[in-house]
Motif scaffolding. Sequence first.
Motif, PDB file in Angstrom:
ATOM      1  N   ARG A  11       0.843  -1.201   0.000  1.00  0.00           N
ATOM      2  CA  ARG A  11       0.000   0.000   0.000  1.00  0.00           C
ATOM      3  C   ARG A  11       0.882   1.256   0.000  1.00  0.00           C
ATOM      4  NH1 ARG A  11      -5.320   1.001   0.981  1.00  0.00           N
ATOM      5  NH2 ARG A  11      -5.851   3.046   1.854  1.00  0.00           N
ATOM      6  N   LEU A  12       1.878   1.247   0.846  1.00  0.00           N
ATOM      7  CA  LEU A  12       2.802   2.370   0.947  1.00  0.00           C
ATOM      8  C   LEU A  12       3.490   2.627  -0.397  1.00  0.00           C
ATOM      9  CD1 LEU A  12       4.293   4.440   2.790  1.00  0.00           C
ATOM     10  CD2 LEU A  12       5.972   2.640   3.203  1.00  0.00           C
ATOM     11  N   GLU A  13       3.987   1.557  -1.014  1.00  0.00           N
ATOM     12  CA  GLU A  13       4.679   1.692  -2.299  1.00  0.00           C
ATOM     13  C   GLU A  13       3.744   2.193  -3.396  1.00  0.00           C
ATOM     14  OE1 GLU A  13       6.485  -2.115  -2.967  1.00  0.00           O
ATOM     15  OE2 GLU A  13       7.783  -1.904  -1.194  1.00  0.00           O
ATOM     16  N   GLY A  14       2.492   1.710  -3.392  1.00  0.00           N
ATOM     17  CA  GLY A  14       1.511   2.143  -4.392  1.00  0.00           C
ATOM     18  C   GLY A  14       1.190   3.621  -4.259  1.00  0.00           C
ATOM     19  N   ILE A  15       1.005   4.084  -3.035  1.00  0.00           N
ATOM     20  CA  ILE A  15       0.713   5.498  -2.806  1.00  0.00           C
ATOM     21  C   ILE A  15       1.902   6.355  -3.219  1.00  0.00           C
ATOM     22  CG2 ILE A  15       0.253   7.234  -1.020  1.00  0.00           C
ATOM     23  CD1 ILE A  15      -1.418   5.028   0.437  1.00  0.00           C
ATOM     24  N   ALA A  16       3.093   5.932  -2.832  1.00  0.00           N
ATOM     25  CA  ALA A  16       4.300   6.690  -3.201  1.00  0.00           C
ATOM     26  C   ALA A  16       4.462   6.752  -4.722  1.00  0.00           C
ATOM     27  CB  ALA A  16       5.538   6.069  -2.549  1.00  0.00           C
ATOM     28  N   PRO A 110      -1.176   2.565  -9.863  1.00  0.00           N
ATOM     29  CA  PRO A 110      -0.371   2.031  -8.763  1.00  0.00           C
ATOM     30  C   PRO A 110      -1.084   2.033  -7.409  1.00  0.00           C
ATOM     31  CG  PRO A 110       0.812   3.821  -9.891  1.00  0.00           C
ATOM     32  CD  PRO A 110      -0.585   3.793 -10.415  1.00  0.00           C
ATOM     33  N   LEU A 111      -2.159   2.791  -7.289  1.00  0.00           N
ATOM     34  CA  LEU A 111      -2.831   2.911  -5.986  1.00  0.00           C
ATOM     35  C   LEU A 111      -3.512   1.618  -5.569  1.00  0.00           C
ATOM     36  CD1 LEU A 111      -4.567   6.408  -6.313  1.00  0.00           C
ATOM     37  CD2 LEU A 111      -2.721   5.786  -4.727  1.00  0.00           C
ATOM     38  N   PRO A 112      -3.648   1.392  -4.263  1.00  0.00           N
ATOM     39  CA  PRO A 112      -4.476   0.284  -3.784  1.00  0.00           C
ATOM     40  C   PRO A 112      -5.904   0.472  -4.312  1.00  0.00           C
ATOM     41  CG  PRO A 112      -3.229   1.271  -1.975  1.00  0.00           C
ATOM     42  CD  PRO A 112      -3.046   2.161  -3.173  1.00  0.00           C
ATOM     43  N   ASP A 113      -6.617  -0.635  -4.473  1.00  0.00           N
ATOM     44  CA  ASP A 113      -7.956  -0.604  -5.073  1.00  0.00           C
ATOM     45  C   ASP A 113      -8.871   0.440  -4.448  1.00  0.00           C
ATOM     46  OD1 ASP A 113      -7.146  -2.643  -6.741  1.00  0.00           O
ATOM     47  OD2 ASP A 113      -8.235  -4.220  -5.664  1.00  0.00           O
ATOM     48  N   ASP A 114      -8.914   0.513  -3.113  1.00  0.00           N
ATOM     49  CA  ASP A 114      -9.852   1.429  -2.455  1.00  0.00           C
ATOM     50  C   ASP A 114      -9.548   2.883  -2.802  1.00  0.00           C
ATOM     51  OD1 ASP A 114      -7.462   1.153  -0.808  1.00  0.00           O
ATOM     52  OD2 ASP A 114      -8.543   2.170   0.811  1.00  0.00           O
ATOM     53  N   LEU A 115      -8.281   3.245  -2.842  1.00  0.00           N
ATOM     54  CA  LEU A 115      -7.917   4.619  -3.171  1.00  0.00           C
ATOM     55  C   LEU A 115      -8.121   4.918  -4.645  1.00  0.00           C
ATOM     56  CD1 LEU A 115      -4.711   5.155  -1.009  1.00  0.00           C
ATOM     57  CD2 LEU A 115      -7.027   6.013  -0.594  1.00  0.00           C
ATOM     58  N   ARG A 116      -7.817   3.954  -5.500  1.00  0.00           N
ATOM     59  CA  ARG A 116      -8.031   4.139  -6.937  1.00  0.00           C
ATOM     60  C   ARG A 116      -9.517   4.371  -7.211  1.00  0.00           C
ATOM     61  NH1 ARG A 116      -5.411   0.079  -8.521  1.00  0.00           N
ATOM     62  NH2 ARG A 116      -7.114  -1.405  -8.521  1.00  0.00           N
ATOM     63  N   GLU A 117     -10.362   3.554  -6.618  1.00  0.00           N
ATOM     64  CA  GLU A 117     -11.813   3.698  -6.815  1.00  0.00           C
ATOM     65  C   GLU A 117     -12.310   5.039  -6.273  1.00  0.00           C
ATOM     66  OE1 GLU A 117     -13.495   0.206  -4.996  1.00  0.00           O
ATOM     67  OE2 GLU A 117     -12.494  -1.123  -6.444  1.00  0.00           O
TER      68      GLU A 117
END
Length: 196
Positions: A11-16, A110-117
């Motif tokens: 999650r951290l890597e996706g957000i970054a 790259p974002l986790p599913d919840d943040l991308r949605e």
Amino acid sequence: MEQPAAIDAARLEGIAAFVQGAEKLKDTLRSGITSQGRAESTAEHSWRLCLMAMLFDRELGEIDRLKLLRLCIVHDLGEAISGDVPATLQVEGDGRAVQERADLVTLCAPLPDDLREEMVALWDEYSAAASPEAILAKGFDKLETMLQHLVGKNPPGFDYRFNLDYGAKHTARHPLLRQLRGLVDLETQKRVTATP
């Protein structure tokens, strides 16, 4: 105070990774010119849009302020990929919104599913002006562009009359937007009269 658990590494890597991709907005130039005469970036436009939303806090009534700011932040993120279409060249139904949404989806990959949605849902809400917050965000967006036209060190022959019609349907949807529009239109009329 209890400390939250450490964030999941993926999650951290996706957000970054997303934040690094969004950095491109700093170099995504718009047609608006700053008061010093250089092209403004989409990031600068979005910052001033958020500042406007924050400064009108007392006049917003029951509006969800955090949601309004989120909409303002998200509204032009897709421009990090394909860039900005100048306001003077925008035509309703030109496919720009479809491209910008597709670009946002790519940027959010790259974002986790919840943040991308969440990001895409916010953009969709803004694009459709589907809530009181989105109506305000869209209206403030148009007004920020118009205000930039008034303060910018524009080239000779800049057509200030453009402001008088730009975003009219969006700035008519809330009393605060209409009032601010009246002020901007008055200043625009002064520019039109003063420009040979």
